[in-house]
Design an enzyme around this catalytic site. Structure first.
Site, PDB file in Angstrom:
ATOM      1  N   HIS A 264       0.840  -1.203   0.000  1.00  0.00           N
ATOM      2  CA  HIS A 264       0.000   0.000   0.000  1.00  0.00           C
ATOM      3  C   HIS A 264       0.878   1.259   0.000  1.00  0.00           C
ATOM      4  O   HIS A 264       0.731   2.131  -0.861  1.00  0.00           O
ATOM      5  CB  HIS A 264      -0.907  -0.019   1.238  1.00  0.00           C
ATOM      6  N   GLU A 265       1.805   1.328   0.950  1.00  0.00           N
ATOM      7  CA  GLU A 265       2.641   2.532   1.064  1.00  0.00           C
ATOM      8  C   GLU A 265       3.568   2.679  -0.144  1.00  0.00           C
ATOM      9  O   GLU A 265       3.846   3.785  -0.584  1.00  0.00           O
ATOM     10  CB  GLU A 265       3.434   2.526   2.372  1.00  0.00           C
ATOM     11  N   HIS A 268       1.734   4.457  -2.829  1.00  0.00           N
ATOM     12  CA  HIS A 268       1.788   5.915  -2.623  1.00  0.00           C
ATOM     13  C   HIS A 268       3.154   6.450  -3.040  1.00  0.00           C
ATOM     14  O   HIS A 268       3.263   7.462  -3.728  1.00  0.00           O
ATOM     15  CB  HIS A 268       1.590   6.250  -1.136  1.00  0.00           C
ATOM     16  N   GLU A 302      -5.074   7.704  -3.076  1.00  0.00           N
ATOM     17  CA  GLU A 302      -5.459   6.417  -2.494  1.00  0.00           C
ATOM     18  C   GLU A 302      -5.696   5.370  -3.595  1.00  0.00           C
ATOM     19  O   GLU A 302      -5.545   4.173  -3.362  1.00  0.00           O
ATOM     20  CB  GLU A 302      -6.711   6.611  -1.624  1.00  0.00           C
TER      21      GLU A 302
END
Ligand SMILES: [Zn+2]
Length: 507
Positions: A264-265, A268, A302
């Site tokens: 997830h990170e 980003h 997101e």
């Protein structure tokens, strides 16, 4: 005009330099710095904030921005957007009385303390009055900055996802309520068939880190222009495309957490690394809540993290290629666990009370609960004192569970104590955008094939070319239209979730 713009840049360079230093301090505070420095640091940060404000409120700077704004039609597209955003932010800053801003800063600290205490003691009444105060203050501040035709909540959601309106969100959540809720209730009524004993074992943290390093290579995250540290909450931070870092948390009793939080990170992080450097030092570099980088298109941001976490790393194809590596790192723990069991376990649908540990399918329903409540609060349809009851009723309705206490319910998220209202719905939007991107990519590139052939750079290049490089130059609606030739359409999200979980259940 050129001279005027040069003058403008002289001012913004000064404030950017201070903000740059503040961002570094923020990273340090979240990772290395000892707790003992907290109060001196906040004093120093307060001083730096004052200096940034002084630059922005300098009458000469205001005149320059206003003059550039008057001539905006003569600027090229990039500078047009830059000045438009600068003017918008400056107007807001000048409209809100300074004492209200100071009050907000102080109330945030106080509210967060009370929220922590309330959560610890599982008692909403400790947080109730300060939450009411926070809502009233946010209403007051927003009444100065909102457009005439906007309600307070409309202005708030516009701040987090520019251009997306209450009507857009209502349509989106209406569709989720009609299509997804019955499906979720059907899925959770079924008994899952797999053996999850391997989840009860402890997983050595050092070896988890080794696997995360492997994932960095796989995605691929450019470690020459960033890195990661351990921190309490996973988050992504950056000062420029050339320095993007993220924090991770490793749990011995839940190794899946570090795997999916890291993808997830990294999603980003690759987004920030892909922004065109020409936007650096302008409001157009601001994408989301990374460190101090503003909050203008949080849903798009997101969508990148969810794309890598869900579409890539939670897919079956991904683990067909990489499960053997995980098995080789955790030989004893995983050697007898078939890939199929592993796949089913990390995609397990749970009636979780807690949003941050919920699965891909029920996640948007957690957000729906928050959206409905925020909307009703700001429309004065419900009262703060009734929040625990209303929260629990909605959880019963959508997930068929009732939180056993306030900490498992209304008190679980930090957002409201910080005065962040209107932020939650962007999380659900991010998941839905991700499916719309995936649908578009699959028209020319087969995502599953790329995953299986370890050609994720092909997908990353597509995202960079179509999304990352623009920073927030294109606002969400424009970006969707340009990239997919269609407006935001949640049908791709609902179809994706139904397809995935129907397949999982049939097995
Ligand atoms: Zn995120």
């Amino acid at each position: 005009m050129e001279k005027l713009y040069k003058k403008y840049k002289e001012f913004t360079k000064k404030s950017e330099a201070i903000l740059f230093a503040m961002r570094i301090v923020f990273w340090d505070a979240q990772t290395e710095a000892p707790k003992s420095i907290a109060s001196y640091r906040s004093e120093m940060l307060g001083e730096l904030t004052k200096q940034v404000l002084a630059i922005n409120k300098d009458p000469q700077f205001i005149r320059i921005v206003n003059s550039l704004y008057e001539k905006i039609d003569f600027l090229d597209d990039f500078h047009k957007r830059e000045i438009y955003e600068e003017k918008r932010e400056l107007d807001k800053l000048l409209k809100v009385p300074e004492d209200l801003m100071i009050k907000h800063q102080k109330l945030k600290v106080h509210a967060q303390q009370l929220w922590e205490e309330a959560r610890e003691k599982q008692d909403f009444s400790i947080f109730e009055s300060v939450l009411k105060e926070m809502i009233d203050l946010v209403k007051e501040i927003t009444s100065y900055t909102k457009e005439e035709n906007q309600t307070i909540y409309e202005a708030l959601i516009d701040d987090f996802e520019r251009g997306i309106t209450l009507k857009d969100y209502d349509k989106f959540f209406d569709q989720l309520r009609a299509d997804l809720v019955p499906f979720v209730l059907e899925v959770i009524a079924k008994e899952p068939q797999y053996n999850d004993d391997f989840m009860k074992l402890p997983y050595d943290v050092a070896r988890q880190k080794k696997f995360v390093e492997y994932l960095m290579e796989v995605l691929p995250f450019d470690t020459k222009r960033g890195g990661s540290n351990e921190g309490v909450h996973p988050f992504c931070w950056g000062t420029s495309p050339d320095d993007v870092r993220f924090t991770l948390r490793y749990l011995e009793n839940n190794f899946l957490f570090s795997i999916f939080a890291s993808t997830h990170e990294m999603g980003h992080a690759m987004h920030y690394q892909g922004v065109d450097r020409k936007y650096l030092g302008t409001p157009l570099f601001r994408i989301s809540s990374a460190g101090f980088i503003g909050l203008s298109i949080s849903g798009i941001a997101e969508s990148q993290s969810r794309f890598y976490e869900n579409i890539i790393a939670r897919s079956k194809a991904f683990w067909e290629v990489h499960y053997h590596k995980l098995q080789s790192i955790f030989k004893e723990e995983l050697q007898d666990v078939p890939m199929d069991d592993f796949y089913k376990v990390y995609n397990k649908v749970q009636q979780s009370y807690i949003r941050v540990v919920s699965d891909e399918l029920t996640y948007p329903l957690h957000i729906m609960v928050r959206y409905e409540i925020e909307k009703a609060l700001f429309n004065d349809e419900i009262e703060v004192k009734d929040l625990p009851k209303i929260w629990n009723q909605k959880m019963k309705k959508y997930l068929n569970i009732t939180p056993r206490n306030d900490s498992e319910g209304v008190l679980q998220d930090v957002h409201w104590s910080l005065g962040w209202f209107g932020y939650f719905p962007t999380y659900a939007l991010g998941g839905a955008y991700a499916s719309q991107w995936a649908n578009e990519i699959n028209k020319t590139i087969n995502i599953d094939e790329c995953i299986k052939e370890s050609k994720l750079d092909v997908i990353n290049d597509w995202l960079k070319e179509n999304i990352h490089k623009y920073g927030s130059f294109k606002l969400p609606k424009q970006l969707l239209l340009d990239v997919t030739n269609e407006e935001f359409n949640p049908k791709y999200y609902i179809e994706y979730l139904k397809r995935k979980y129907t397949e999982l259940l049939l097995k």
